[in-house]
Design a protein around this motif. Structure first.
Motif, short mmCIF file in Angstrom:
data_model
loop_
_atom_site.label_atom_id
_atom_site.label_comp_id
_atom_site.label_asym_id
_atom_site.label_seq_id
_atom_site.Cartn_x
_atom_site.Cartn_y
_atom_site.Cartn_z
N LEU A 46 0.83 -1.21 0.00
CA LEU A 46 0.00 0.00 0.00
C LEU A 46 0.86 1.25 0.00
O LEU A 46 0.58 2.20 -0.75
CB LEU A 46 -0.95 0.00 1.20
CG LEU A 46 -1.86 1.24 1.29
CD1 LEU A 46 -2.72 1.38 0.04
CD2 LEU A 46 -2.73 1.14 2.54
N ARG A 47 1.91 1.28 0.80
CA ARG A 47 2.80 2.46 0.82
C ARG A 47 3.36 2.72 -0.57
O ARG A 47 3.43 3.85 -1.03
CB ARG A 47 3.95 2.25 1.81
CG ARG A 47 3.58 2.54 3.24
CD ARG A 47 4.82 2.68 4.13
NE ARG A 47 5.71 1.52 4.07
CZ ARG A 47 5.61 0.46 4.87
NH1 ARG A 47 4.66 0.40 5.79
NH2 ARG A 47 6.46 -0.54 4.75
N ASP A 48 3.79 1.65 -1.26
CA ASP A 48 4.35 1.80 -2.60
C ASP A 48 3.27 2.25 -3.60
O ASP A 48 3.54 3.06 -4.48
CB ASP A 48 5.00 0.49 -3.05
CG ASP A 48 6.27 0.68 -3.85
OD1 ASP A 48 6.71 1.84 -4.03
OD2 ASP A 48 6.83 -0.33 -4.31
N CYS A 49 2.06 1.73 -3.46
CA CYS A 49 0.96 2.16 -4.34
C CYS A 49 0.71 3.66 -4.18
O CYS A 49 0.55 4.38 -5.16
CB CYS A 49 -0.33 1.40 -4.02
SG CYS A 49 -0.44 -0.25 -4.73
N ILE A 50 0.66 4.12 -2.94
CA ILE A 50 0.42 5.54 -2.67
C ILE A 50 1.54 6.39 -3.25
O ILE A 50 1.31 7.42 -3.89
CB ILE A 50 0.24 5.79 -1.16
CG1 ILE A 50 -1.07 5.14 -0.69
CG2 ILE A 50 0.27 7.27 -0.83
CD1 ILE A 50 -1.22 5.04 0.82
N ALA A 51 2.79 5.96 -3.06
CA ALA A 51 3.93 6.72 -3.56
C ALA A 51 4.02 6.72 -5.08
O ALA A 51 4.27 7.77 -5.69
CB ALA A 51 5.23 6.15 -2.96
N ARG A 52 3.80 5.59 -5.71
CA ARG A 52 3.97 5.47 -7.16
C ARG A 52 2.74 5.90 -7.96
O ARG A 52 2.86 6.29 -9.11
CB ARG A 52 4.31 4.03 -7.54
CG ARG A 52 5.68 3.59 -7.09
CD ARG A 52 5.90 2.13 -7.47
NE ARG A 52 7.24 1.72 -7.17
CZ ARG A 52 8.29 1.95 -7.95
NH1 ARG A 52 8.15 2.57 -9.09
NH2 ARG A 52 9.48 1.55 -7.58
N PHE A 53 1.56 5.75 -7.35
CA PHE A 53 0.31 6.01 -8.07
C PHE A 53 -0.60 6.91 -7.24
O PHE A 53 -1.70 6.51 -6.84
CB PHE A 53 -0.40 4.68 -8.39
CG PHE A 53 0.50 3.69 -9.08
CD1 PHE A 53 0.81 3.84 -10.42
CD2 PHE A 53 1.05 2.63 -8.37
CE1 PHE A 53 1.66 2.94 -11.05
CE2 PHE A 53 1.90 1.73 -8.99
CZ PHE A 53 2.21 1.88 -10.33
N PRO A 54 -0.17 8.16 -7.00
CA PRO A 54 -0.98 9.05 -6.16
C PRO A 54 -2.37 9.30 -6.75
O PRO A 54 -3.31 9.57 -6.01
CB PRO A 54 -0.16 10.33 -6.07
CG PRO A 54 0.80 10.26 -7.21
CD PRO A 54 1.04 8.81 -7.48
N ASP A 55 -2.50 9.20 -8.07
CA ASP A 55 -3.79 9.40 -8.72
C ASP A 55 -4.39 8.10 -9.23
O ASP A 55 -5.32 8.12 -10.05
CB ASP A 55 -3.63 10.39 -9.89
CG ASP A 55 -3.12 11.75 -9.42
OD1 ASP A 55 -3.60 12.23 -8.37
OD2 ASP A 55 -2.23 12.31 -10.08
N GLY A 56 -3.83 6.97 -8.81
CA GLY A 56 -4.33 5.66 -9.24
C GLY A 56 -3.88 5.32 -10.65
O GLY A 56 -2.91 5.88 -11.17
N LEU A 57 -4.58 4.39 -11.26
CA LEU A 57 -4.27 3.92 -12.62
C LEU A 57 -5.55 3.87 -13.43
O LEU A 57 -6.62 3.56 -12.90
CB LEU A 57 -3.69 2.50 -12.59
CG LEU A 57 -2.21 2.30 -12.49
CD1 LEU A 57 -1.88 0.80 -12.40
CD2 LEU A 57 -1.47 2.91 -13.66
#
Length: 170
Positions: A46-57
């Motif tokens: 989750l931390r990596d998702c938030i950092a890499r994809f702040p606006d989602g996909l």
């Protein structure tokens, strides 16, 4: 073309370079495969998702994060079309598999485990979900050597096995 096998089991326990997550556009965890991957991988995913994809996909796109505590090294997240919500363009489903394999190539992953994207709560017609997975992976030009299509139920496993056998018979 990679060697493609059907596996009956839990995608989160696959000992591969990367597991593919059937994510939602928010990239913050959810149900089904997405929830299982976030639970098994722990908070690092989750931390990596938030950092890499702040606006989602966007639907049909893919990107990667750490796999956290899972045996895999990476999670390749892809957002499948939600048939139940009216997203019925098959090209978006095919794009999930293509883009995930492109990301795997960028990572130099040699082995990847896929779920049947959009075949669960997103309600893509099951037989077509299997066909899209098998046909797209089999016709790819990826450098990935081994692809596992991980089925959670015996019925899904049998359907993938039949589709693979039919593909080989062509």
């Amino acid at each position: 073309m990679p060697v493609i096998t059907a596996v009956l089991g839990d995608i989160t326990t696959q000992d591969v370079d990367a597991v593919v997550n059937a994510a939602n556009t928010g990239m913050r965890g959810g149900g089904g495969v997405d929830g299982a991957i976030h639970r098994a991988g722990g908070p690092a995913v989750l931390r990596d998702c938030i950092a890499r994809f702040p606006d989602g996909l966007a639907t049909g796109e893919a990107g990667w994060t750490t796999a956290g505590e899972m045996p895999a090294r990476w999670v390749i997240h892809t957002v499948g079309p939600n048939f139940a919500a009216g997203e019925r363009d098959r090209a978006l489903l095919v794009s999930c598999y293509r883009r995930a394999l492109e990301v795997a190539d960028e990572l130099d992953a040699r082995s990847v485990a896929f779920p049947l994207i959009s075949a669960g709560v997103y309600a893509w017609p099951f037989d077509d979900a299997v066909a899209a997975a098998v046909d797209t992976i089999a016709s790819s030009t990826t450098r990935v050597a081994e692809v596992r299509i991980v089925a959670f139920s015996p019925d899904a496993y049998d359907a993938v096995q039949r589709a693979l056998a039919a593909r080989r018979a062509r």
